[in-house]
Write a protein that holds these residues in place. Structure first.
Motif, short mmCIF file in Angstrom:
data_model
loop_
_atom_site.label_atom_id
_atom_site.label_comp_id
_atom_site.label_asym_id
_atom_site.label_seq_id
_atom_site.Cartn_x
_atom_site.Cartn_y
_atom_site.Cartn_z
N GLU A 301 55.37 41.96 32.93
CA GLU A 301 54.04 42.77 32.93
C GLU A 301 54.31 44.52 33.23
O GLU A 301 54.53 43.85 34.22
CB GLU A 301 52.34 42.38 33.53
N SER A 317 48.30 34.77 35.20
CA SER A 317 46.74 36.00 34.98
C SER A 317 46.66 35.68 36.05
O SER A 317 46.47 35.11 37.00
CB SER A 317 45.72 35.50 33.70
N VAL A 319 43.41 38.25 38.19
CA VAL A 319 42.53 39.82 37.69
C VAL A 319 42.33 40.83 39.27
O VAL A 319 42.75 40.41 40.62
CB VAL A 319 41.12 39.39 38.79
N ASP A 321 42.27 44.76 40.29
CA ASP A 321 41.05 46.20 40.30
C ASP A 321 39.83 45.42 39.20
O ASP A 321 39.79 46.28 38.24
CB ASP A 321 41.79 47.08 40.25
N GLY A 322 39.73 44.75 39.19
CA GLY A 322 38.32 44.42 37.74
C GLY A 322 39.40 43.84 36.70
O GLY A 322 37.95 43.51 35.99
N LYS A 323 40.42 44.33 36.64
CA LYS A 323 40.65 43.91 35.13
C LYS A 323 42.04 42.35 34.90
O LYS A 323 42.48 42.76 36.34
CB LYS A 323 41.22 44.73 34.95
N ASN A 324 41.66 41.63 33.80
CA ASN A 324 41.76 40.40 33.91
C ASN A 324 43.32 41.04 33.57
O ASN A 324 44.23 41.30 32.41
CB ASN A 324 41.77 39.73 32.70
N VAL A 325 44.46 41.15 34.23
CA VAL A 325 46.63 41.42 34.35
C VAL A 325 47.03 40.00 33.73
O VAL A 325 47.08 38.97 34.81
CB VAL A 325 46.82 41.70 35.72
N SER A 326 47.67 39.99 32.34
CA SER A 326 48.36 38.70 32.06
C SER A 326 49.36 39.33 31.90
O SER A 326 50.19 39.57 31.46
CB SER A 326 47.42 37.46 30.67
#
Length: 378
Positions: A301, A317, A319, A321-326
């Motif tokens: 990623e 995957s 989360v 900083d509040g974002k879902n990172v995959s």
């Protein structure tokens, strides 16, 4: 191009050197970490996820790659089936050996839990104990001809014992201890490998051993992302020279340690295998071997030069900083040296296996073709 040189040498062996009976190694017993794990770690802990195994198996198969590991190609070259993980209770067949390797394993005993630091509890000492228990069970339940799942009782003196371990000992302490701190305990790593070989020789009956040296971790996308370094430390290929030089120092020490223990192993063959040279060549000249990307991970990623995010690994995957990172895998892993930033692709593993099978990486020289009717690997 080494890829084609390796392939050619494998099949240019004079026919007179091949034995009619086939390979003298009826089994392989492997000790290692994720570089040679065929499912042991995932038999003990939660199941592996996609996209691992996408190239060859079509599903996760316990390998830290998109397909086959080097140990898979070696088994194929010796005319043997893939090694079953010792820890896998369902579907395993140990008639031609067993694989004691697990991902995240170290030579030294771990001082922390896998749930805290990610280090496997199955260190080399534990793998050795598993080997001894395996032998005890074979002698107890098997017979001279073997049975449906266990090898014959005389298998242990005829088998090939492979060691591909130590990378986690080297890399695990670099961020906190630095190169000099890690170097303080590396003699213990080398001596522990040598002591384990001596123990297998004495207690199990092993007589043929191969020990792989360490890879140039200064070229790995994960370490290029995580380890502290200055741009002045990068060579013309984008690899960190200080870390690679430290690996070379360890490899020399390992080679010397194995040389010293040979005198204590009468009638045995102990081979130091310079896998480092092939891996370094692939990182430095990928296009010469049919590859394209060297220090960029296929599965990761973040894109950029390395495509590696230390906070979210291949297949997961998270989360942040509040974002879902995959993470995601490239569509062409056959063009990459690195699969996930730490481990090699099947394409790179295959090239390395060619080098091992043709004997060009051995010290002292050990002509496999003299003892084995080597099979094509595809």
């Amino acid at each position: 191009m080494y890829y084609f040189i390796f392939f050619a040498l494998l099949f240019l062996v004079p026919p007179a050197t091949l034995t009619d009976a086939g390979c003298d190694f009826p089994a392989i017993f492997n000790f290692g970490d994720s570089n040679s794990d065929t499912g042991g770690f995932w038999a003990a802990f939660p199941a592996q996820t996609r996209p691992f195994g996408m190239t060859y198996f079509g599903k996760p198969a316990g390998r830290a790659s998109d397909g086959r590991a080097v140990i898979d190609f070696l088994a194929q070259g010796f005319g043997l089936p893939f090694l079953s993980p010792y820890l896998q209770s369902i579907g395993s067949n140990f008639t031609h050996g067993a694989n004691f390797a697990t991902a995240a394993s170290t030579v030294r005993l771990p001082s922390t839990s896998v749930f805290v630091s990610g280090v496997s509890p199955f260190s080399l000492a534990i793998q050795l104990n598993q080997m001894k228990e395996f032998r005890t069970r074979v002698l107890e339940f098997s017979n001279p001809q073997g049975n449906n799942y266990l090898p014959p009782t005389d298998i242990f003196s005829k088998s090939l014992y492979i060691f591909d371990i130590g990378q986690n000992d080297f890399s695990g302490g670099l961020a906190s201890l630095g190169i000099q701190g890690v170097k303080q305990y590396l003699p213990q790593v080398a001596s522990q490998i040598a002591w384990t070989i001596k123990d297998i020789y004495d207690e199990v009956g092993g007589r043929t051993f191969m020990v792989f040296n360490l890879a140039p971790i200064g070229c790995f996308p994960a370490f290029l992302t995580e380890l502290p370094h200055n741009t002045s430390d990068l060579d013309m290929y984008g690899c960190m020279m200080s870390y690679n030089n430290a690996v070379l120092d360890y490899n020399l020490m390992l080679k010397d340690t194995l040389s010293q223990i040979r005198d204590q192993l009468p009638g045995a063959t102990l081979v130091y295998v310079d896998t480092h040279s092939v891996k370094l060549e692939l990182f430095q000249h990928p296009k010469d071997h049919g590859l394209v990307y060297a220090t960029k991970a296929c599965c990761g990623e973040g894109g950029g030069d390395y495509n590696f995010n230390p906070h979210v690994f291949c297949g997961y995957s998270k989360v942040i900083d509040g974002k879902n990172v995959s993470t995601s895998a490239c569509a062409d892993p056959q063009n990459y040296v690195s699969w996930d930033g730490v481990h090699a692709t099947e394409a790179a593993n295959k090239i390395l296996a060619f080098g091992i099978l043709n004997g060009s990486l051995f010290d002292p020289p050990f002509p496999l073709s003299k003892y084995c009717d080597l099979q094509p690997i595809g």
